[in-house]
Design an enzyme around this catalytic site. Sequence first.
Site, PDB file in Angstrom:
ATOM      1  N   CYS A 252      26.722  12.809  41.225  1.00  0.00           N
ATOM      2  CA  CYS A 252      26.445  14.223  41.473  1.00  0.00           C
ATOM      3  C   CYS A 252      27.664  14.936  42.067  1.00  0.00           C
ATOM      4  O   CYS A 252      28.683  15.025  41.405  1.00  0.00           O
ATOM      5  CB  CYS A 252      25.198  14.382  42.332  1.00  0.00           C
ATOM      6  SG  CYS A 252      24.541  16.062  42.249  1.00  0.00           S
ATOM      7  N   HIS A 351      21.001  11.734  38.789  1.00  0.00           N
ATOM      8  CA  HIS A 351      20.580  10.918  39.927  1.00  0.00           C
ATOM      9  C   HIS A 351      19.889   9.630  39.489  1.00  0.00           C
ATOM     10  O   HIS A 351      18.670   9.603  39.358  1.00  0.00           O
ATOM     11  CB  HIS A 351      19.663  11.735  40.848  1.00  0.00           C
ATOM     12  CG  HIS A 351      20.416  12.814  41.566  1.00  0.00           C
ATOM     13  ND1 HIS A 351      21.103  12.576  42.730  1.00  0.00           N
ATOM     14  CD2 HIS A 351      20.638  14.091  41.234  1.00  0.00           C
ATOM     15  CE1 HIS A 351      21.713  13.690  43.106  1.00  0.00           C
ATOM     16  NE2 HIS A 351      21.443  14.630  42.216  1.00  0.00           N
ATOM     17  N   GLU A 353      19.243   7.217  41.167  1.00  0.00           N
ATOM     18  CA  GLU A 353      18.376   6.719  42.238  1.00  0.00           C
ATOM     19  C   GLU A 353      16.987   7.344  42.202  1.00  0.00           C
ATOM     20  O   GLU A 353      16.140   6.992  43.036  1.00  0.00           O
ATOM     21  CB  GLU A 353      19.030   6.986  43.600  1.00  0.00           C
ATOM     22  CG  GLU A 353      18.964   8.428  44.105  1.00  0.00           C
ATOM     23  CD  GLU A 353      20.001   9.359  43.490  1.00  0.00           C
ATOM     24  OE1 GLU A 353      20.711   8.919  42.555  1.00  0.00           O
ATOM     25  OE2 GLU A 353      20.095  10.526  43.904  1.00  0.00           O
TER      26      GLU A 353
END
Lengths: 390, 299
Positions: A252, A351, A353
């Site tokens: 990011c 992202h 995650e």
Amino acid sequence: MTGDIAYVLLEDGTRFDGDSVAHDSHATGEVVFTTGMSGYQESMTDPSFANQLITFTYPHIGNYGVSAEAMESDRVHARAAIMRSAVNREDAPNAEGAWLDWLRDCGVPAITGVDTRELVRHIRDGGAMRGGVFPGRIAEHEAMELVRAEPPMAGLDLAREVTPEGVHVVGPHGGPLIAAIDTGIKASIVRHLVQRGARVALHPCGVSATELLQSEPEAVFLANGPGDPAALGYIVDAVRGVLGKKPVWGICLGHQLLSRAVGLDTFKLPFGHRGGNHPVKDVETGRIEITSQNHGFAVVGPGGAHTIDVDEPVRWETDFGTAQLSRVNLYDRTVEGLTLLDIPAGTIQYHPEAGPGPNDALHLFDEFLDQVRPDAAHPDQHAGPDALRR
Amino acid sequence: MPRRDDIQRILILGSGPIVIGQAAEFDYSGVQACKVLKEEGYEVILVNSNPATIMTDPEFADATYVEPLLPGPVAQVIEKERPDALLPTLGGQTALNLARTLHEDGTLERFGVELIGANYDAIGRAEDRDLFGQTMERAGLRMPRSAIATTVEEAEDAADEIGLPAIIRPAFTLGGRGGGIARTREELRTIVARGLDASPIDQVLLDQSVLGWGEFELEVMRDRNDNCVVVCSIENIDPMGVHTGDSVTVAPQQTLTDRLYQRLRDQAFQVIRAVGWRPAGRTCSSRSTRKPRRSSSSR
């Protein structure tokens, strides 16, 4: 809950009336929207939303309450929640508290009854803009002064506002040490690194290249975070100082900082990517991942183009050798990831995650850590997750 | 996903009348498939026994047959129209079972018709409850305890392991026609006998009861390159035990946290990959349940 009138006011004078449902204060900042259908608490606590007011396109927020597990940091970073409707139930199966009570206790204003579809269309047409949520007792002309006093997002260094004061280290002793520049790292990123055995040192964003190298990490990680990457020259300098000496991976904002460090430019997207439904294509394998996204800036393509018109691993010449496109966004064809071919470095704009959003890209954490473990049998020179596929 | 240029004529089997267990979503997806395939330049041949659906309006296919969805009439259509491929994944249970029969009786081979969307083995893994259970176990997914029975005596033995109440469902009837919930041994015997009658292969499945649990469904789609997407998530407002055909549902799901929802999504993709659908536009419905946290009767 106050049940009083509140309103959203944008810098162009557009106003939406609704009900004040959490803390009875006002908030100003950049008004953005997210398309995630779940994960409201993760979004509010994601440091990347610092200085922003989140408009939820999903029309009904709060159904499953709030819980400690959904915290992406230690506090709420978004400045307000703008919703079509909300519920305040704490008796949902996994709830530890109720959504609106929690917002109120955190001092965060929220508004419901807003025609969020119209607001989102307005932002899509006019771009993310400054605005605020105000209780009805504040007159509109005063509110407009407060909105205009808010600095625009472009050029804003927000990393300093969310970064920790000192270094702290998490994860098991003996695991590969990852030095992360904490520009507002999400808890999910740390969790996924630590779950895979890494030891993560979180450094304040003012850390120098020398300090990073002296900590003798196996790799340097550049985190997500709020604000404009172009305002973070001091972090870019630190990244330049470690590139080529340690493997570097960025997510990011970290992707944007690494790109700037190798000499590529970034630009502000009109209304950003925020949500859990962005299709991203891996231009080498042709595979598509549905990704979690939260960013307002992006990296330019080769030749300074804002979009990549071919599904091919196009290349840039950079200050650190050749960079190759690894991923492209299928909604607007912007850059979603790149790999440096001559030094061990790679980045991802979205992202992996999740938190909130799909888990499609979790494998990138495995690939990154397999690459940087000191006992890796044949360490490839590229740390970027994509390097492993070649 | 690249377009297949080696096939020109595609036979689509409709779902027939709208019934519980084979509701309007199959009709809808079939209509969409006709449109998309025609747009792509394929010739579409359609067989559907339901003249009331918009699908059998003449403009949706190049040739439309309102005929019984049975092996004989469909084999005649195949002989006359000579399609290159049969797409059976858009007509619910009816079309899947029919495609299986047409494979088994040699019709497809005789006329050189390729099954697309799901091959014979994949249909088996999805529709044969025993095979499905084995497939899920291999994929590492947990299922309610279950057993297969082909006689009432076998079912009684199985119930000793699974416990009562137990859910009884005849194999190869997706809507649960002929099944039920047995709370006593006597009910077990009655329902199993009825279920064996209803099953085209004289087989019933006994499942651990998840009565009162929450029920979620995900409609997922997978392409030839193994990309998966969720078309929608669905939450049943009524708990497990109220038949899906009677239950009020809402889409998207409303009460799962993001983490739980994403786990469910991951598992739905594991299911579709394990079953091996490689469909061109097939929605696969994957169900999951959640035990109420405050249930006082949890075992």
